[in-house]
Motif scaffolding. Structure first.
Motif, PDB file in Angstrom:
ATOM      1  N   PRO A  38      32.748 -11.361  19.282  1.00  0.00           N
ATOM      2  CA  PRO A  38      33.951 -10.541  19.098  1.00  0.00           C
ATOM      3  C   PRO A  38      33.594  -9.169  18.531  1.00  0.00           C
ATOM      4  N   LEU A  39      34.164  -8.127  19.119  1.00  0.00           N
ATOM      5  CA  LEU A  39      33.894  -6.774  18.652  1.00  0.00           C
ATOM      6  C   LEU A  39      35.000  -6.233  17.746  1.00  0.00           C
ATOM      7  N   ALA A  40      36.200  -6.818  17.813  1.00  0.00           N
ATOM      8  CA  ALA A  40      37.310  -6.311  16.995  1.00  0.00           C
ATOM      9  C   ALA A  40      36.950  -6.220  15.515  1.00  0.00           C
ATOM     10  N   PRO A  41      36.260  -7.209  14.929  1.00  0.00           N
ATOM     11  CA  PRO A  41      35.922  -7.090  13.512  1.00  0.00           C
ATOM     12  C   PRO A  41      34.951  -5.957  13.200  1.00  0.00           C
ATOM     13  N   LEU A  42      34.269  -5.442  14.227  1.00  0.00           N
ATOM     14  CA  LEU A  42      33.230  -4.437  14.020  1.00  0.00           C
ATOM     15  C   LEU A  42      33.715  -3.013  14.254  1.00  0.00           C
ATOM     16  N   VAL A  43      34.958  -2.844  14.705  1.00  0.00           N
ATOM     17  CA  VAL A  43      35.471  -1.503  14.988  1.00  0.00           C
ATOM     18  C   VAL A  43      36.678  -1.221  14.100  1.00  0.00           C
ATOM     19  N   TRP A  44      36.939   0.047  13.870  1.00  0.00           N
ATOM     20  CA  TRP A  44      37.971   0.444  12.908  1.00  0.00           C
ATOM     21  C   TRP A  44      39.378   0.074  13.348  1.00  0.00           C
ATOM     22  N   PHE A  45      39.640   0.077  14.641  1.00  0.00           N
ATOM     23  CA  PHE A  45      40.977  -0.272  15.117  1.00  0.00           C
ATOM     24  C   PHE A  45      41.271  -1.765  14.967  1.00  0.00           C
ATOM     25  N   LYS A  46      40.230  -2.580  14.798  1.00  0.00           N
ATOM     26  CA  LYS A  46      40.367  -4.040  14.678  1.00  0.00           C
ATOM     27  C   LYS A  46      41.110  -4.631  15.878  1.00  0.00           C
ATOM     28  N   SER A  47      40.769  -4.142  17.054  1.00  0.00           N
ATOM     29  CA  SER A  47      41.372  -4.627  18.296  1.00  0.00           C
ATOM     30  C   SER A  47      40.307  -4.661  19.383  1.00  0.00           C
TER      31      SER A  47
ATOM     32  N   LEU B 161      26.420   0.653  19.554  1.00  0.00           N
ATOM     33  CA  LEU B 161      27.586   0.568  18.681  1.00  0.00           C
ATOM     34  C   LEU B 161      27.152   0.886  17.266  1.00  0.00           C
ATOM     35  N   GLY B 162      27.843   1.867  16.659  1.00  0.00           N
ATOM     36  CA  GLY B 162      27.563   2.194  15.267  1.00  0.00           C
ATOM     37  C   GLY B 162      28.564   1.514  14.362  1.00  0.00           C
TER      38      GLY B 162
ATOM     39  N   GLY C 179      27.754  -6.785  29.831  1.00  0.00           N
ATOM     40  CA  GLY C 179      26.393  -6.362  29.558  1.00  0.00           C
ATOM     41  C   GLY C 179      26.030  -6.569  28.101  1.00  0.00           C
ATOM     42  N   VAL C 180      25.219  -5.648  27.578  1.00  0.00           N
ATOM     43  CA  VAL C 180      24.668  -5.771  26.228  1.00  0.00           C
ATOM     44  C   VAL C 180      25.153  -4.624  25.351  1.00  0.00           C
ATOM     45  N   VAL C 181      25.706  -4.975  24.208  1.00  0.00           N
ATOM     46  CA  VAL C 181      26.043  -4.003  23.171  1.00  0.00           C
ATOM     47  C   VAL C 181      24.955  -4.087  22.100  1.00  0.00           C
ATOM     48  N   VAL C 182      24.352  -2.940  21.779  1.00  0.00           N
ATOM     49  CA  VAL C 182      23.276  -2.891  20.794  1.00  0.00           C
ATOM     50  C   VAL C 182      23.835  -2.338  19.485  1.00  0.00           C
TER      51      VAL C 182
END
Length: 307
Positions: free
Chosen positions: A27-36, A68-69, A83-86
């Motif tokens: 899941p990427l939502a926890p890793l981004v500021w929008f949380k979505s 991804l920062g 694909g791959v998110v680094v």
């Protein structure tokens, strides 16, 4: 509507071995500021630059890769990212002083860390990084800037791992910088950057950092789920002023809202989907175009596929 990182790919392929952490369906939502937003097909957190280079060298070239920062200036679409998110972790969150006015910074180092290390070393000119919610890799890719300064004003060179796995050093002139844009190769991951400032008393540097922090606190919705500055400032205009003049301050679509404090910020008030947030941004663009004739360009990166 924006740029996809690639097309859907099968999960049935074999991935190269790694020394870092490789997760499927992360899941990427926890890793981004929008949380979505949706999940990464694969999330890779490399142990070091060699681990990243070896992985990319052996990875099928058809598989898309993106970095991804801190996820501050990004909408991850609800269908996720194929694909791959680094994601560069602690191994890349380093800052090393290499001469009296120069710092070599890992691609995962935050703006707060870089500016604080610069202060301690008596280096001025990089205070503006304190105000950008992101990492060195993002600053280099997007020519990040604030308060009259940009990354290109302090960058000497950067090290990137290309999609081919090759580690390459790029000079400032190689990056083709314009406003919030670089010509960094697609799929390249910034693993370090060398910044040069000027000699300054630490107390003076701290005072400038305090001034910038106070200005941000006063004008921006820092404690909200947001993506930072949404649209680029068009030539001769301020994006927030055009949005305000078009009557968009406080505009809502579900739980997505144009900030009332700074209307070039979009907010997730609770349970907004990424589709809600992006559609609200497109509605703002349409209203501004109708009112002023100016076509706003997204500054926020929109990645992945729609659900």
């Amino acid at each position: 509507m924006g740029e996809n990182v690639g097309v859907e790919v099968s999960v049935c392929y074999a991935l190269p071995p790694v020394r870092g952490k490789l997760s499927h369906g992360a899941p990427l939502a926890p890793l981004v500021w929008f949380k979505s937003g949706g999940a990464a097909e694969w999330l890779f957190e490399p142990a070091d630059a060699d681990d990243l280079g070896n992985f990319l060298f052996a990875l099928d070239p058809a598989i898309p890769v993106m970095g991804l920062g801190l996820g501050s200036n990004m909408i991850v679409r609800d269908g996720g990212v194929p694909g791959v998110v680094v994601r560069l972790g602690k191994a890349f969150a380093t800052v090393e002083q290499i001469d009296p006015t120069t710092l070599k910074c890992g691609g995962g180092a935050s703006g707060i860390l870089v500016s604080s290390k610069a202060r301690d070393a008596g280096i001025g000119g990089v205070e503006f990084l304190r105000s950008i919610p992101g990492t060195v890799g993002g600053f280099v890719r997007m020519n990040g800037g604030a308060y009259g300064r940009e990354t290109r004003d302090i960058l000497i060179e950067c090290e990137v791992v290309l999609r081919s796995g090759e580690l390459r050093t790029l000079a400032l002139a190689d990056l083709g910088y314009t406003y919030r844009h670089s010509e960094l190769p697609r799929g390249a991951i910034v693993v370090s950057a060398t910044f040069r400032g000027h000699a300054e008393e630490p107390a003076v540097v701290q005072a400038e950092m305090d001034r910038i922090a106070a200005a941000r606190e006063e004008s921006q919705p820092l404690r909200s789920k947001t993506g930072g500055s949404t649209f680029k400032n068009p030539e001769g205009h301020k994006a927030w002023a055009l949005i305000d003049a078009a009557g968009c301050r406080g505009l809502r679509r579900g739980d997505a809202q144009v900030s009332e404090k700074h209307c070039n910020f979009l907010l997730n008030l609770g349970n907004a989907s990424s589709a809600d947030i992006e559609a609200l941004g497109e509605e703002v663009r349409a209203k501004v175009k109708a009112q002023s004739g100016v076509a706003l360009e997204w500054e926020i990166q929109r990645i992945g596929v729609e659900k």
